[in-house]
Each structure stands twice: as C-alpha cells, then as structure tokens.
Design a protein around this motif. Structure first.
Motif, short mmCIF file in Angstrom:
data_model
loop_
_atom_site.label_atom_id
_atom_site.label_comp_id
_atom_site.label_asym_id
_atom_site.label_seq_id
_atom_site.Cartn_x
_atom_site.Cartn_y
_atom_site.Cartn_z
N MET A 1 0.67 -1.19 0.32
CA MET A 1 -0.33 -0.09 0.05
C MET A 1 0.59 0.96 0.12
O MET A 1 1.54 1.27 0.46
N PHE A 2 0.47 2.15 -0.83
CA PHE A 2 1.65 3.47 -0.81
C PHE A 2 0.75 4.65 -0.03
O PHE A 2 -1.18 4.28 0.06
N ARG A 3 1.07 5.93 0.47
CA ARG A 3 0.26 7.10 0.77
C ARG A 3 -0.05 7.98 -0.10
O ARG A 3 1.06 8.04 -1.63
N TYR A 4 -1.44 8.38 -0.14
CA TYR A 4 -1.75 9.54 -1.86
C TYR A 4 -2.36 10.54 -0.34
O TYR A 4 -3.00 10.59 0.50
N LEU A 5 -1.18 11.72 -0.70
CA LEU A 5 -2.03 13.05 0.04
C LEU A 5 -3.27 13.83 -0.60
O LEU A 5 -3.44 13.73 -1.65
N VAL A 6 -4.42 13.96 -0.72
CA VAL A 6 -5.33 14.57 -1.00
C VAL A 6 -5.98 16.00 -0.39
O VAL A 6 -6.38 16.37 0.79
N MET A 7 -5.64 16.66 -1.17
CA MET A 7 -5.90 18.15 -1.14
C MET A 7 -7.83 18.45 -1.87
O MET A 7 -8.08 18.37 -2.47
N ARG A 52 -4.90 5.29 2.40
CA ARG A 52 -3.69 4.45 1.88
C ARG A 52 -4.07 3.92 1.04
O ARG A 52 -5.57 3.32 0.32
N ALA A 53 -3.55 3.79 -0.51
CA ALA A 53 -3.76 2.54 -1.60
C ALA A 53 -2.94 1.36 -2.25
O ALA A 53 -2.24 2.10 -2.58
N ALA A 54 -3.21 0.84 -2.86
CA ALA A 54 -2.64 -0.55 -3.56
C ALA A 54 -1.68 0.64 -5.10
O ALA A 54 -0.85 0.24 -5.46
N ASN A 55 -2.64 1.56 -5.61
CA ASN A 55 -1.91 2.48 -6.85
C ASN A 55 -2.32 3.50 -6.50
O ASN A 55 -3.75 3.92 -6.28
N TYR A 56 -2.63 4.62 -7.43
CA TYR A 56 -2.88 6.27 -7.65
C TYR A 56 -3.91 6.09 -8.25
O TYR A 56 -5.16 6.63 -7.94
N GLU A 57 -4.17 4.95 -9.17
CA GLU A 57 -5.45 4.95 -9.80
C GLU A 57 -6.34 4.64 -8.78
O GLU A 57 -7.71 5.23 -8.74
N GLU A 58 -5.98 3.72 -8.03
CA GLU A 58 -6.85 3.55 -7.15
C GLU A 58 -7.45 4.98 -5.48
O GLU A 58 -8.25 4.72 -5.26
N ALA A 59 -6.45 5.27 -5.57
CA ALA A 59 -6.12 6.55 -4.57
C ALA A 59 -7.28 7.78 -5.38
O ALA A 59 -8.41 8.08 -4.76
N LYS A 60 -7.19 8.11 -6.86
CA LYS A 60 -8.21 8.84 -7.19
C LYS A 60 -9.23 8.47 -7.36
O LYS A 60 -10.69 8.82 -7.21
#
Length: 84
Positions: A1-7, A52-60
């Motif tokens: 899992m990767f971390r993504y900052l959502v603004m 946290r998401a598996a990838n950028y597409e999942e995070a979006k």
C-alpha cells in the motif's frame, strides 16, 4: 500500500450542507483502513487527508467519490506522497 495526500480546496460553489456527507465519507475510509489522518485548514479554504491505496488510480477512484468532489464544492487533487 502506498500513501496519497488528498487536497480539497473549496470552490465558489461550496455547499455547507455537504460537510456531513464528507465526514461520513471520511469515516467510511477510516473504517476500511484506507484513511490515516484528515482535517480542515484553519483558514476555512479546504482541507486534506492521507489515504492508503494500492496505486495512484485506486487513490484517485477513492478520492473522487468524496461528496465535496461530486457536488463540485471543492477541487480534489491527489498526490503520491513519500512521507517518512
């Protein structure tokens, strides 16, 4: 899992009535284990949350179901974040 900052930055079309749905959305992310931390900016211009998401597409895909995005109350931007 990767971390993504959502603004989430409020738009002129911001609808105060969306706040409750946005908070419920964040709680669902928390319950599913995807949300690490969230909060508004003190100047009331928007907020941010860390997911946290598996990838950028999942995070979006997760972030773009946020009611502040779907109602066009805020501009939602997702960044891959290598926080330590």
């Amino acid at each position: 899992m990767f971390r993504y900052l959502v603004m989430t930055m409020r738009t002129p079309q911001f609808q105060p009535s969306v706040v409750e749905a946005h908070q419920a959305f964040l709680e669902r992310l928390r319950q599913s284990g995807n949300l690490e931390i969230a909060g508004p900016f003190t100047d009331k211009t928007g907020g941010a949350y860390l997911i946290r998401a598996a990838n950028y597409e999942e995070a979006k895909a997760l972030a773009f179901t946020d009611p502040v995005h779907t109602t066009k109350s805020s501009v939602v931007t997702v960044y891959e974040w290598n926080a330590k």
